[in-house]
Design an enzyme around this catalytic site. Structure first.
Site, PDB file in Angstrom:
ATOM      1  CD  GLU A 166      11.422  10.996  -4.137  1.00 21.86           C
ATOM      2  OE1 GLU A 166      11.882  10.735  -5.243  1.00 21.86           O
ATOM      3  OE2 GLU A 166      11.955  11.795  -3.338  1.00 21.86           O
ATOM      4  CG  ASP A 207       9.627   1.643  -3.833  1.00 24.42           C
ATOM      5  OD1 ASP A 207       9.352   1.193  -2.713  1.00 24.42           O
ATOM      6  OD2 ASP A 207       9.009   1.310  -4.866  1.00 24.42           O
ATOM      7  CG  HIS A 262      11.940  -1.658  -3.982  1.00 27.58           C
ATOM      8  ND1 HIS A 262      10.593  -1.633  -4.257  1.00 27.58           N
ATOM      9  CD2 HIS A 262      12.567  -1.489  -5.167  1.00 27.58           C
ATOM     10  CE1 HIS A 262      10.409  -1.449  -5.548  1.00 27.58           C
ATOM     11  NE2 HIS A 262      11.600  -1.350  -6.125  1.00 27.58           N
ATOM     12  NE  ARG A 267      -3.777   0.409   0.535  1.00 31.90           N
ATOM     13  CZ  ARG A 267      -4.646   0.852  -0.365  1.00 31.90           C
ATOM     14  NH1 ARG A 267      -4.867   0.149  -1.466  1.00 31.90           N
ATOM     15  NH2 ARG A 267      -5.291   1.986  -0.190  1.00 31.90           N
TER      16      ARG A 267
HETATM   17  C1  GAR Z   1       9.266  -9.171  -1.580  1.00 31.60           C
HETATM   18  O1  GAR Z   1      10.008  -9.569  -2.696  1.00 31.60           O
HETATM   19  C2  GAR Z   1       9.449  -7.689  -1.322  1.00 31.60           C
HETATM   20  O2  GAR Z   1      10.736  -7.224  -1.616  1.00 31.60           O
HETATM   21  C3  GAR Z   1       8.442  -7.095  -2.265  1.00 31.60           C
HETATM   22  O3  GAR Z   1       7.328  -7.946  -2.186  1.00 31.60           O
HETATM   23  C4  GAR Z   1       7.762  -9.267  -1.846  1.00 31.60           C
HETATM   24  C5  GAR Z   1       6.996  -9.707  -0.628  1.00 31.60           C
HETATM   25  O4  GAR Z   1       7.254 -11.062  -0.339  1.00 31.60           O
HETATM   26  N1  GAR Z   1       8.122  -5.754  -1.908  1.00 31.60           N
HETATM   27  C6  GAR Z   1       7.807  -4.810  -2.779  1.00 31.60           C
HETATM   28  O5  GAR Z   1       7.722  -4.989  -3.970  1.00 31.60           O
HETATM   29  C7  GAR Z   1       7.547  -3.457  -2.160  1.00 31.60           C
HETATM   30  N2  GAR Z   1       7.595  -2.409  -3.162  1.00 31.60           N
HETATM   31  P1  GAR Z   1       6.927 -11.636   1.100  1.00 31.60           P
HETATM   32  O6  GAR Z   1       5.476 -11.272   1.425  1.00 31.60           O
HETATM   33  O7  GAR Z   1       7.094 -13.122   0.935  1.00 31.60           O
HETATM   34  O8  GAR Z   1       7.896 -11.040   2.089  1.00 31.60           O
END
Ligand code: GAR
Length: 198
Positions: free
Chosen positions: A140, A142, A106, A88
């Site tokens: 901002e 990420d 990220h 979110r």
């Molecule tokens: C992870 O790869 C995390 O880096 C990414 O979502 C995935 C969540 O996996 N986050 C983003 O893209 C945030 N912008 P998880 O629920 O198994 O930790």
């Protein structure tokens, strides 16, 4: 003991890695999700961790959801808020409230590829290296002071799934280490630069 609140949206594998790291001096006070059916919530509850499901669709505006989320987080008096696959966008009031005490992970080597579809974009851009970044959260998206990064090779035969799996393995190592450095008071922030001390 530092209180840590972890925010998730789905499976929560990064949250699991942080819980399983059993970081000395850190207590996982709660896991909160913006989807009540997030798989990670059940995993945390099974381990006796307090869980909260706060469905963002039940709120009339982003501000209303952010306010309810902050109230829910603050009930656990966190020293650190950890966004772990929390999908979110958070408003500026929310990010200001947790300035200097909120992390995000990220799946790219920021400042490259903020936003979504990072692995596909890295492959399409011809990158030879990809990776992940733990950073302090600012208004901002990420952006914000980089705490730690890990890089992996992009192989000729990679598609976004194989690359995501290679990066995720590094996320599970990097995130607990970054949380540990915070808990131990070893991070010095100077503008966008973060030094590890001690
Ligand atoms: C992870 O790869 C995390 O880096 C990414 O979502 C995935 C969540 O996996 N986050 C983003 O893209 C945030 N912008 P998880 O629920 O198994 O930790």
């Amino acid at each position: 003991m530092k209180q840590v609140v972890i925010l998730i949206s789905g499976r929560g594998s990064n949250m699991q890695a942080i819980v399983e790291a059993q970081i000395p001096g850190a207590r996982i006070a709660a896991v909160i999700a913006n989807r009540p059916d997030a798989a990670g919530l059940a995993w945390a509850a099974e381990r006796g961790i307090a869980t909260v499901g706060l469905d963002h669709r039940a709120y009339p505006s982003r501000e209303a959801f952010d306010a309810a989320l902050a109230e829910s987080i603050d009930a656990f008096s966190p020293d650190l808020v950890v966004l772990a696959g929390f999908m979110r966008i958070l408003g500026a009031d929310f990010t200001a409230r947790y300035a200097g005490r909120m992390f995000n992970i990220h799946p790219s080597l920021l400042p490259a590829f903020p936003g979504l579809h990072t692995h596909r974009r890295a492959i399409e851009s011809g990158c030879k290296l990809a990776g992940c970044t733990v950073h302090f959260v600012t208004a901002e998206l990420d952006h914000g002071p980089i705490v730690a990064q890990a890089a992996v090779p992009v192989l000729d035969e990679d598609d976004e799934h194989s690359l995501a799996a290679r990066v995720l393995k590094e996320e599970h190592r990097l995130y607990p280490a970054a949380v540990r450095a915070f808990v131990e008071g070893r991070l010095a922030v100077d503008g966008l630069r973060v030094r590890q001390i001690g």
